[in-house]
Design a protein around this motif. Structure first.
Motif, PDB file in Angstrom:
ATOM      1  N   ARG A 133       0.865  -1.180   0.000  1.00 60.83           N
ATOM      2  CA  ARG A 133       0.000   0.000   0.000  1.00 60.83           C
ATOM      3  C   ARG A 133       0.898   1.225   0.000  1.00 60.83           C
ATOM      4  O   ARG A 133       2.097   1.135   0.128  1.00 60.83           O
ATOM      5  N   GLY A 134       0.316   2.365  -0.097  1.00 58.81           N
ATOM      6  CA  GLY A 134       1.094   3.597  -0.015  1.00 58.81           C
ATOM      7  C   GLY A 134       1.615   4.041  -1.363  1.00 58.81           C
ATOM      8  O   GLY A 134       1.107   3.636  -2.407  1.00 58.81           O
ATOM      9  N   GLN A 135       2.648   4.855  -1.325  1.00 57.24           N
ATOM     10  CA  GLN A 135       3.165   5.482  -2.535  1.00 57.24           C
ATOM     11  C   GLN A 135       4.618   5.090  -2.762  1.00 57.24           C
ATOM     12  O   GLN A 135       5.425   5.082  -1.842  1.00 57.24           O
ATOM     13  N   SER A 136       4.929   4.785  -3.994  1.00 58.48           N
ATOM     14  CA  SER A 136       6.313   4.504  -4.375  1.00 58.48           C
ATOM     15  C   SER A 136       7.086   5.815  -4.420  1.00 58.48           C
ATOM     16  O   SER A 136       6.512   6.885  -4.623  1.00 58.48           O
ATOM     17  N   PHE A 137       8.408   5.727  -4.238  1.00 56.13           N
ATOM     18  CA  PHE A 137       9.232   6.922  -4.316  1.00 56.13           C
ATOM     19  C   PHE A 137      10.657   6.535  -4.670  1.00 56.13           C
ATOM     20  O   PHE A 137      11.067   5.389  -4.543  1.00 56.13           O
TER      21      PHE A 137
END
Length: 52
Positions: free
Chosen positions: A37-41
């Motif tokens: 989940r969440g955002q790649s960076f």
């Protein structure tokens, strides 16, 4: 900083995978790491570029 998705995907593929979310000089692929989940960076020293 906003960059096109294709450029972000290229950056993410070229960087080594981050061992943890607070690592630097690496890429975090949220779809493949952690809880998926969440955002790649991509983290480049003090600069963090968010993506998908």
């Amino acid at each position: 900083m906003t960059i096109p998705a294709t450029i972000f995907a290229l950056l993410l593929s070229l960087m080594p995978a981050c061992p943890t979310e607070d690592s630097t000089n690496c890429g975090w692929d949220a779809q493949a790491q952690g809880n998926h989940r969440g955002q790649s960076f991509v983290s480049l020293g003090p600069l963090t570029i968010g993506g998908r």
